[in-house]
Scaffold this active site. Structure first.
Site, PDB file in Angstrom:
ATOM      1  N   ARG A 145       0.825  -1.190   0.000  1.00 31.46           N
ATOM      2  CA  ARG A 145       0.000   0.000   0.000  1.00 31.46           C
ATOM      3  C   ARG A 145       0.876   1.262   0.000  1.00 31.46           C
ATOM      4  O   ARG A 145       2.061   1.207   0.345  1.00 31.46           O
ATOM      5  CB  ARG A 145      -0.902   0.030   1.233  1.00 31.46           C
ATOM      6  CG  ARG A 145      -1.814  -1.169   1.384  1.00 31.46           C
ATOM      7  CD  ARG A 145      -2.592  -1.086   2.686  1.00 31.46           C
ATOM      8  NE  ARG A 145      -3.538  -2.182   2.858  1.00 31.46           N
ATOM      9  CZ  ARG A 145      -3.271  -3.315   3.497  1.00 31.46           C
ATOM     10  NH1 ARG A 145      -2.065  -3.497   4.030  1.00 31.46           N
ATOM     11  NH2 ARG A 145      -4.178  -4.259   3.618  1.00 31.46           N
ATOM     12  N   LYS A 198      -1.577  -2.601   8.172  1.00 35.82           N
ATOM     13  CA  LYS A 198      -2.647  -2.070   9.009  1.00 35.82           C
ATOM     14  C   LYS A 198      -2.628  -2.744  10.371  1.00 35.82           C
ATOM     15  O   LYS A 198      -2.343  -3.922  10.481  1.00 35.82           O
ATOM     16  CB  LYS A 198      -4.007  -2.301   8.327  1.00 35.82           C
ATOM     17  CG  LYS A 198      -4.216  -1.455   7.075  1.00 35.82           C
ATOM     18  CD  LYS A 198      -5.604  -1.642   6.504  1.00 35.82           C
ATOM     19  CE  LYS A 198      -5.845  -0.726   5.313  1.00 35.82           C
ATOM     20  NZ  LYS A 198      -7.207  -0.894   4.748  1.00 35.82           N
ATOM     21  N   HIS A 245      -3.003   2.529  -5.577  1.00 30.29           N
ATOM     22  CA  HIS A 245      -3.870   1.396  -5.275  1.00 30.29           C
ATOM     23  C   HIS A 245      -4.209   0.590  -6.529  1.00 30.29           C
ATOM     24  O   HIS A 245      -4.415  -0.621  -6.451  1.00 30.29           O
ATOM     25  CB  HIS A 245      -5.152   1.868  -4.597  1.00 30.29           C
ATOM     26  CG  HIS A 245      -5.667   0.887  -3.583  1.00 30.29           C
ATOM     27  ND1 HIS A 245      -4.978   0.565  -2.434  1.00 30.29           N
ATOM     28  CD2 HIS A 245      -6.785   0.127  -3.561  1.00 30.29           C
ATOM     29  CE1 HIS A 245      -5.649  -0.342  -1.750  1.00 30.29           C
ATOM     30  NE2 HIS A 245      -6.740  -0.630  -2.402  1.00 30.29           N
ATOM     31  N   ARG A 277      -1.490  -1.787  -6.921  1.00 26.79           N
ATOM     32  CA  ARG A 277      -1.668  -2.907  -5.984  1.00 26.79           C
ATOM     33  C   ARG A 277      -2.662  -3.908  -6.554  1.00 26.79           C
ATOM     34  O   ARG A 277      -2.443  -5.126  -6.511  1.00 26.79           O
ATOM     35  CB  ARG A 277      -2.156  -2.362  -4.639  1.00 26.79           C
ATOM     36  CG  ARG A 277      -2.439  -3.407  -3.567  1.00 26.79           C
ATOM     37  CD  ARG A 277      -2.713  -2.692  -2.251  1.00 26.79           C
ATOM     38  NE  ARG A 277      -3.405  -3.500  -1.262  1.00 26.79           N
ATOM     39  CZ  ARG A 277      -2.793  -4.305  -0.402  1.00 26.79           C
ATOM     40  NH1 ARG A 277      -1.480  -4.434  -0.443  1.00 26.79           N
ATOM     41  NH2 ARG A 277      -3.488  -4.984   0.500  1.00 26.79           N
ATOM     42  N   HIS A 312      -3.915  -8.862   3.806  1.00 23.84           N
ATOM     43  CA  HIS A 312      -5.337  -8.827   4.126  1.00 23.84           C
ATOM     44  C   HIS A 312      -5.597  -9.589   5.417  1.00 23.84           C
ATOM     45  O   HIS A 312      -4.968 -10.621   5.678  1.00 23.84           O
ATOM     46  CB  HIS A 312      -6.161  -9.451   2.994  1.00 23.84           C
ATOM     47  CG  HIS A 312      -6.281  -8.570   1.790  1.00 23.84           C
ATOM     48  ND1 HIS A 312      -6.611  -9.049   0.544  1.00 23.84           N
ATOM     49  CD2 HIS A 312      -6.131  -7.224   1.639  1.00 23.84           C
ATOM     50  CE1 HIS A 312      -6.645  -8.047  -0.320  1.00 23.84           C
ATOM     51  NE2 HIS A 312      -6.359  -6.934   0.327  1.00 23.84           N
ATOM     52  N   TYR A 317     -10.232 -10.493  -6.443  1.00 23.12           N
ATOM     53  CA  TYR A 317      -9.308 -10.680  -7.551  1.00 23.12           C
ATOM     54  C   TYR A 317      -9.608 -11.929  -8.378  1.00 23.12           C
ATOM     55  O   TYR A 317      -8.947 -12.169  -9.387  1.00 23.12           O
ATOM     56  CB  TYR A 317      -7.866 -10.737  -7.026  1.00 23.12           C
ATOM     57  CG  TYR A 317      -7.484  -9.459  -6.344  1.00 23.12           C
ATOM     58  CD1 TYR A 317      -7.345  -8.276  -7.057  1.00 23.12           C
ATOM     59  CD2 TYR A 317      -7.311  -9.410  -4.960  1.00 23.12           C
ATOM     60  CE1 TYR A 317      -7.032  -7.090  -6.432  1.00 23.12           C
ATOM     61  CE2 TYR A 317      -6.989  -8.231  -4.317  1.00 23.12           C
ATOM     62  CZ  TYR A 317      -6.853  -7.070  -5.057  1.00 23.12           C
ATOM     63  OH  TYR A 317      -6.546  -5.897  -4.428  1.00 23.12           O
TER      64      TYR A 317
END
Length: 333
Positions: free
Chosen positions: A173, A197, A271, A274, A297, A306
């Site tokens: 990211r 994150k 993004h 990505r 994730h 995806y």
């Protein structure tokens, strides 16, 4: 004495280590909800009593707020769901504090939102870009620069190329890119340590061409940027030797891809790179769990978007594997 809204915001900021931007977004939703429940859009969030806050957090209160967002404010379904997710997280925290018996958000039917396929660039377009000669591959930083402006312009080209290459080849990211340190790069093991994150750490494998570009980029920094070489400094730096910032990364992506003759129509952002990375992995046979781990994730549902890219391949496999389809193919042959 701080109230339950402020305590929750302090919790996600200190214990969960949410970014300042995320904490700000959460604070906006909590304050907006309380303003809506009290019909007072002036009273500061800190002035709401805990008793009033808990009285608002009911299924009826949440449903009334949802109706206001959708019918009165005409807010998109996606945005409404984001607001409700914030309230749901707040209620989960209150449940753990034994201040609520149930999560009222779970009792409200959320609005459906249209599924959106992620934008991505074709692998062929990205490969064409990556194979192009550039300031790093030409080693422009080794040339004798006549002026300070020439040095600055050359470094900009090296940095822009490195930003796009690293974003696409690792799938990280924008915020993760900015947070990278020199010490996160382990060339001997061919991995990059990434802080994602929730402050979660993961290792992203590096392919040889990307390692080569990173080595050339670090040489460019040594040649063109006036700064002390230490392992704790940012991996990618500005001309002044400081850390990157979001708009600088966005500008680099837009500048690099806009200069290409074709293949990069539409939105140009970190993004999308990505998404392009993940789509390319999927098209080349990587399994969802592996892609999930590389992207960082927290659950598989976020990675499943995806699978759109593999439908064409799936049809081909299906036709060859299905007994009736295979029989038809044999008969036609």
């Amino acid at each position: 004495m701080i109230n339950l809204a402020e305590k929750y915001l302090a919790y996600i900021g200190t214990q969960r280590r949410y970014s300042d931007k995320t904490c700000g977004a959460y604070a906006h939703v909590l304050e907006d909800f309380l303003h809506s429940a009290s019909s007072d859009d002036i009273l500061p969030m800190a002035d709401y009593a805990d008793e009033f806050i808990l009285s608002c957090l009911t299924s009826a209160g949440i449903r009334a707020y949802q109706i206001e967002l959708m019918d009165m404010r005409r807010m998109a379904s996606r945005s409404v769901n984001l607001y409700l997710s914030v309230l749901s997280s707040w209620c989960k925290w209150l449940l753990r504090q034994d201040l609520l018996q149930t999560n009222p958000v779970h009792l409200v039917k959320r609005p459906k939102q249209p599924s959106r396929l992620p934008s991505f660039y074709k692998s062929s377009s990205m490969e064409a870009y990556l194979e192009q000669e550039n300031a790093l591959s030409r080693r422009d930083f080794e040339l004798r620069m006549a002026t300070l402006q020439e040095r600055k312009d050359t470094y900009r080209l090296c940095l822009d190329r490195m930003i796009v290459s690293l974003l696409y080849c690792s799938g990280i990211r924008r915020g993760e890119l900015i947070g990278l340190r020199r010490s996160d790069l382990d060339i001997s093991r061919k991995v990059l340590r990434v802080r994602g994150k929730g402050n979660k750490m993961r290792e992203v494998p590096l392919v040889d061409p990307l390692i080569q570009e990173l080595s050339l980029y670090l040489q460019a920094v040594e040649a063109l940027v006036d700064r002390t070489d230490r392992t704790d400094v940012p991996l990618l730096v500005t001309w002044a030797g400081g850390p990157l910032y979001p708009s600088r990364v966005d500008k680099a992506v837009k500048s690099e891809l806009s200069a290409q003759p074709s293949g990069f129509e539409g939105r140009k952002s970190p993004h999308v790179l990505r998404h392009s990375f993940a789509t390319s992995l999927m098209e080349n046979g990587a399994d969802l769990n592996s892609i999930k781990e590389v992207l960082g994730h927290s659950n598989l549902a976020a990675t499943q978007i995806y699978t759109h890219s593999s439908i064409k391949q799936l049809k081909g496999v299906y036709i060859m594997a299905h007994p009736r389809a295979a029989k038809k193919e044999r008969n036609n042959g």
